[in-house]
Design a protein around this motif. Sequence first.
Motif, PDB file in Angstrom:
ATOM      1  N   PHE A  87      -8.692 -38.455  -3.196  1.00 54.92           N
ATOM      2  CA  PHE A  87      -7.765 -39.347  -2.630  1.00 54.92           C
ATOM      3  C   PHE A  87      -8.298 -40.813  -2.201  1.00 54.92           C
ATOM      4  CE2 PHE A  87      -5.798 -35.103  -1.172  1.00 54.92           C
ATOM      5  CZ  PHE A  87      -4.822 -35.049  -2.445  1.00 54.92           C
TER       6      PHE A  87
ATOM      7  N   ALA B  23      -8.503 -42.611  -5.580  1.00 53.78           N
ATOM      8  CA  ALA B  23      -7.140 -42.976  -5.956  1.00 53.78           C
ATOM      9  C   ALA B  23      -6.578 -43.911  -5.273  1.00 53.78           C
ATOM     10  CB  ALA B  23      -6.210 -41.571  -5.742  1.00 53.78           C
ATOM     11  N   GLU B  24      -6.676 -44.051  -4.070  1.00 53.34           N
ATOM     12  CA  GLU B  24      -6.396 -45.482  -3.317  1.00 53.34           C
ATOM     13  C   GLU B  24      -7.384 -46.551  -3.734  1.00 53.34           C
ATOM     14  OE1 GLU B  24      -7.005 -47.231   1.189  1.00 53.34           O
ATOM     15  OE2 GLU B  24      -6.770 -45.217   1.013  1.00 53.34           O
TER      16      GLU B  24
ATOM     17  N   GLN C 280      -3.300 -41.650 -10.856  1.00 51.16           N
ATOM     18  CA  GLN C 280      -2.538 -40.433 -10.968  1.00 51.16           C
ATOM     19  C   GLN C 280      -3.371 -38.996 -11.292  1.00 51.16           C
ATOM     20  OE1 GLN C 280       0.305 -40.461 -14.236  1.00 51.16           O
ATOM     21  NE2 GLN C 280       1.232 -38.460 -13.463  1.00 51.16           N
TER      22      GLN C 280
ATOM     23  N   TYR D 274      -5.238 -38.381  -8.006  1.00 50.37           N
ATOM     24  CA  TYR D 274      -4.372 -37.601  -7.123  1.00 50.37           C
ATOM     25  C   TYR D 274      -3.872 -36.126  -7.571  1.00 50.37           C
ATOM     26  CZ  TYR D 274       0.528 -36.795  -5.304  1.00 50.37           C
ATOM     27  OH  TYR D 274       1.746 -36.220  -4.763  1.00 50.37           O
ATOM     28  N   GLN D 275      -3.688 -36.087  -8.484  1.00 53.70           N
ATOM     29  CA  GLN D 275      -3.450 -34.394  -9.026  1.00 53.70           C
ATOM     30  C   GLN D 275      -4.539 -33.785  -8.672  1.00 53.70           C
ATOM     31  OE1 GLN D 275      -1.775 -34.735 -12.781  1.00 53.70           O
ATOM     32  NE2 GLN D 275       0.336 -35.468 -12.119  1.00 53.70           N
TER      33      GLN D 275
ATOM     34  N   TYR E 146       3.496 -38.036  -9.253  1.00 54.45           N
ATOM     35  CA  TYR E 146       3.049 -39.269  -8.756  1.00 54.45           C
ATOM     36  C   TYR E 146       4.087 -40.502  -9.025  1.00 54.45           C
ATOM     37  CZ  TYR E 146      -0.907 -42.540  -7.822  1.00 54.45           C
ATOM     38  OH  TYR E 146      -1.728 -43.681  -7.306  1.00 54.45           O
TER      39      TYR E 146
ATOM     40  N   ARG F 179       3.073 -45.083  -4.102  1.00 55.31           N
ATOM     41  CA  ARG F 179       1.994 -44.640  -4.524  1.00 55.31           C
ATOM     42  C   ARG F 179       0.950 -44.123  -3.431  1.00 55.31           C
ATOM     43  NH1 ARG F 179       3.446 -47.385  -9.105  1.00 55.31           N
ATOM     44  NH2 ARG F 179       1.569 -49.003  -8.654  1.00 55.31           N
TER      45      ARG F 179
ATOM     46  N   GLN G 298       2.005 -41.617  -0.904  1.00 54.28           N
ATOM     47  CA  GLN G 298       1.895 -40.179  -1.496  1.00 54.28           C
ATOM     48  C   GLN G 298       0.263 -39.810  -1.068  1.00 54.28           C
ATOM     49  OE1 GLN G 298       3.341 -41.264  -5.591  1.00 54.28           O
ATOM     50  NE2 GLN G 298       4.557 -39.161  -5.029  1.00 54.28           N
ATOM     51  N   ILE G 299      -0.571 -40.510  -1.597  1.00 54.45           N
ATOM     52  CA  ILE G 299      -2.100 -40.452  -1.548  1.00 54.45           C
ATOM     53  C   ILE G 299      -2.441 -40.185  -0.062  1.00 54.45           C
ATOM     54  CG2 ILE G 299      -4.264 -41.479  -1.659  1.00 54.45           C
ATOM     55  CD1 ILE G 299      -3.114 -42.972  -4.103  1.00 54.45           C
TER      56      ILE G 299
ATOM     57  N   GLN H 226      -0.891 -36.692   1.572  1.00 55.87           N
ATOM     58  CA  GLN H 226      -1.778 -35.619   0.984  1.00 55.87           C
ATOM     59  C   GLN H 226      -3.296 -35.617   1.636  1.00 55.87           C
ATOM     60  OE1 GLN H 226      -1.075 -32.956  -0.780  1.00 55.87           O
ATOM     61  NE2 GLN H 226       1.047 -33.904  -2.002  1.00 55.87           N
ATOM     62  N   ARG H 227      -3.683 -36.757   1.973  1.00 57.93           N
ATOM     63  CA  ARG H 227      -5.091 -36.802   2.504  1.00 57.93           C
ATOM     64  C   ARG H 227      -4.832 -36.169   4.165  1.00 57.93           C
ATOM     65  NH1 ARG H 227      -9.076 -42.185   2.919  1.00 57.93           N
ATOM     66  NH2 ARG H 227     -10.887 -41.186   4.142  1.00 57.93           N
TER      67      ARG H 227
END
Length: 470
Positions: free
Chosen positions: A313, A316-317, A329, A332-333, A373, A382, A385-386, A389-390
């Motif tokens: 994550f 991803a950020e 993406q 993230y996945q 995503y 987005r 979302q990240i 989840q973090r």
Amino acid sequence: MLATQVLKDTYRFWNPNPSDFTSGNLFNKHIAMLETNPNPGQYYYSYWPYGSFGAYSRLTDLQYMTQYAEGSKFESSYKGLQLFMKAWFGFSATLDMGDVPYSEAGMATEGITQPKYDKQADVFAEILSDLQKAEADFAQGTNFDGDIMYGGDVTKWRKLCNAMQLKVIQTMSKQATSEQKARFAAIVNAGNLMTGNDDNFKLVYSDNPNATYPMYNGEERRQNTGVTQLVVNALKNLNDRRLFYFAEPAQAQIDGGLTESDWDAYVGAPSSMAAEQLALNNADGDYSLLNKRYVAFMDNDPMLYFTYSEQCFIIAEAIEEGWVSGDAQQYYQNGVKAQLEYYMNLPHTADYVHGMAIDQNYIDNYFTGAAAYATSGTKEDRLHQIWTQRWLIDFFQGNGGNYPQFLRTGYPVYPLNPSTSLNPDDPTVYPKRWMYPTDEQTKNPVNYQKAIDEQYNGYDGINQVPWYLK
């Protein structure tokens, strides 16, 4: 061994009992206490609103550890551990308080008993330098003894040193220099990072009475511990079965005819509601309590300090922010899948997940709806979302790790009600730090006063904004 003692003292929960463990989990809004008397941690304050330099006392033991290892095949490994632990202590202290001693910390044996407070920017820079040196030492080292975290595996310590550098740089994202962002990209591109859950940095509990899970045998406490509305609603929105691992169904919903596998049977507690009202509602069975599995086993869920998922994550950020090239993406996945696999493979869950176990088929089909995503959405969509989840990684971990990230990003939005907040200086804002230890005023008065004068206009308050958040 000195290494064992330092690691144990650093990573065990500070007071491993159910009451303190739940209190230690309140600040990140994963759980809420459902008792008449408000717990300050739920309402943005603390029974002890001060930071600590106590961990710095372990720096002397770490120095002895490396001295004893001089000339042995373990010398480089223990040097790496010494540097990593100093960086860990400094990172925790500076996020808690702001400017802190670092360059002169742990030098009492050399006559420095009143260390200067380094500027937070310099503390971050020195932490990064020490992590880089630690990685090089572990690369030269060999597997070593006394390590309760990684079993002495220098390869895993190397990966952690690199991953921690990413975390440090991103934590100061508001202030990170172009050189530091370039260093972030170089570490990612070099690829010597965590590759899966086997690399997670965690404290494992056992059935040894001195090393048991802090919530074990805490049923009385569990009955007053609700899963928050913020968590329950986030997991429902994602159709995320971690809900069934984290929570029990609300008794009122079961009494009303719903089953334990029904998503609608789960109702989160609003963490900012007045304590008396939460207690009354709990007596009526209105809320989902903490899952019963958390009190049933001595060797329960490990305490996760840094995971492969968090690394994913973080990257991803950074991709979304343009710090490094790559497929946000995919990161993230990968991060989400790793967390789902972690719970799928966690022991002691089979009889406690309400018929909604996470299996491989569920994981393979997870990324639909709100969990997919947002490639066609905005960057902010987005990032949300990240960050969500973090934040979920730290559910009931007791590590306190996500609060600085929330202060940095503002997401997910932690509920704040000025009428229930116990923040003594301003109940309308989130506290940004803890005050310096009170004994600094007598042990190190000149440097203490200089630090609060230069940072906070002379007032050592919890709402003062440290450099990394400006």
